[in-house]
Design an enzyme around this catalytic site. Structure first.
Site, PDB file in Angstrom:
ATOM      1  N   THR A  14       0.823  -1.210   0.000  1.00  0.00           N
ATOM      2  CA  THR A  14       0.000   0.000   0.000  1.00  0.00           C
ATOM      3  C   THR A  14       0.855   1.258   0.000  1.00  0.00           C
ATOM      4  O   THR A  14       0.449   2.294  -0.510  1.00  0.00           O
ATOM      5  CB  THR A  14      -0.938  -0.024   1.225  1.00  0.00           C
ATOM      6  N   SER A  61       1.417  -7.565  -0.817  1.00  0.00           N
ATOM      7  CA  SER A  61       2.157  -8.532   0.007  1.00  0.00           C
ATOM      8  C   SER A  61       1.319  -9.718   0.456  1.00  0.00           C
ATOM      9  O   SER A  61       1.857 -10.688   0.983  1.00  0.00           O
ATOM     10  CB  SER A  61       2.790  -7.855   1.219  1.00  0.00           C
ATOM     11  N   THR A  94       1.670  -4.249   4.270  1.00  0.00           N
ATOM     12  CA  THR A  94       1.478  -4.547   5.693  1.00  0.00           C
ATOM     13  C   THR A  94       0.943  -5.962   5.927  1.00  0.00           C
ATOM     14  O   THR A  94       1.121  -6.521   7.001  1.00  0.00           O
ATOM     15  CB  THR A  94       0.496  -3.549   6.338  1.00  0.00           C
ATOM     16  N   ASP A  95       0.258  -6.546   4.909  1.00  0.00           N
ATOM     17  CA  ASP A  95      -0.464  -7.799   5.161  1.00  0.00           C
ATOM     18  C   ASP A  95       0.446  -8.949   5.604  1.00  0.00           C
ATOM     19  O   ASP A  95       0.081  -9.728   6.482  1.00  0.00           O
ATOM     20  CB  ASP A  95      -1.258  -8.211   3.910  1.00  0.00           C
TER      21      ASP A  95
END
Ligand code: ASP
Length: 331
Positions: A14, A61, A94-95
């Site tokens: 992101t 990710s 971030t995932d």
């Protein structure tokens, strides 16, 4: 004065996301903005470090793969051995950031600080958080106090140990936490302050597997079936991490299936789905009873990364819960 040399390795996420509407931070496409544009958006970087950047990947990710992990680890290792590199920053989605941080932490691929950073809002969003996170990550990577602290995560002005940091919120800019331990420092403008050192640094670097073992995650909940475990064993899985309830409690139906899996030589590791706290190891795992190993305070996703590397380095650990428990006790 010569500024420190910092390498930025971009992987997407992101932080490199864009949207047709600045008013929306939920509808956007991750991994579209090149690293050159991310750096140009933060002119203050020029006052902090001499930066060189590499676009290692451009992915959301959630789609992280073993192949990209291997490529990223190789690039981190490459740059860390170059003259006068002070630190390395990785921009990441971030995932799955907590998994990559765990992987690089255990693999010990760099002799210089490695700092992962990310954003919860795309680059085109109102109040995008990526630019400040990137600047703060470079500040930390360039800072002498970051040396010897292993892999770090810098986001929302906090510094977390890579082993401990997890994503704990779907959308907030303070989405990252280190449950049970808290951040190890903060960044406030030019001030980088570590308040403590991470103690659980790896004693020995684990190589990334040439052949990645099949390791999956199953969960315990009300009235689970055993079909998933049985199917995974039949497919040749080498390790299973259980997202167990509470302090490692597993439904009796699942226990029976997992005990059969352990007797068949599959590593079974109990973690907790609670989000915090330790799963206490049994006094003495008993291999003949289909023993399970405890993951300590690692969440299921981090425990899986650890199990991948452990079984990759030593496949015989799958049938040796006593030694596997010792491994988990030390990381
Ligand atoms: N799906 C995005 C990713 O992990 C989410 C983010 O970066 O915040 O790449």
């Amino acid at each position: 004065m010569t500024l420190p040399r910092v390498i930025v390795l971009a992987t997407g996420g992101t932080i490199a996301g864009s949207s047709s509407s600045a008013a929306s931070s939920a509808r956007y496409q991750a991994a579209t903005v090149p690293v050159s544009a991310l750096l140009e958006a933060v002119p203050a970087l020029k006052d902090v470090a001499r930066i060189e950047a590499e676009q290692v990947a451009q992915i959301d990710s959630k789609d992280m793969s073993f192949g990209l992990w291997a490529r990223l680890a190789a690039r981190v290792h490459h740059w860390s051995t170059q003259d006068d590199v002070a630190g390395i920053v990785i921009t990441h989605g971030t995932d799955s950031l907590e998994e990559t941080a765990m992987l690089l932490h255990l693999a010990g691929v760099a002799s210089v600080p490695v700092v992962l950073t990310a954003a919860m809002r795309p680059a085109t969003s109102l109040s995008a958080d990526g630019p400040l996170n990137l600047l703060d990550a470079v500040r930390v990577a360039a800072h002498p106090d970051a040396a010897g602290k292993g892999v770090l995560v810098v986001i929302n002005q906090e510094i977390h140990a890579g082993r401990d940091a997890v994503k704990a919120h779907t959308s907030a800019v303070d989405a990252f936490a280190s449950p049970g331990t808290g951040p190890i420092g903060l960044v406030q403008d030019a001030l980088v302050r570590f308040t403590r050192a991470p103690l659980r640094l790896p004693r020995q670097a684990l190589p990334l597997p040439q052949n990645w073992p099949a390791v999956e995650i199953v969960a315990s909940y009300a009235q689970p079936g055993r079909a998933v475990v049985d199917a995974l064993v039949a497919s040749g899985v080498r390790g299973l991490v259980v997202a167990a309830a509470g302090n490692g409690s597993i439904h009796e139906t699942l226990v029976a299936a997992l005990a059969d899996a352990a007797r068949a030589g599959v590593a079974v590791v109990r973690s907790t789905r609670t989000g915090a706290g330790n799963v206490i190891a049994p006094a003495q795992p008993n291999p003949s009873a289909g023993a399970f190993v405890s993951a300590g305070d690692l969440n299921p996703y981090k425990a899986r990364v650890a199990l991948l590397l452990a079984l990759g380095a030593d496949p015989a650990l799958a049938g040796d819960p006593v030694r596997l428990q010792q491994f988990f006790a030390l990381i």
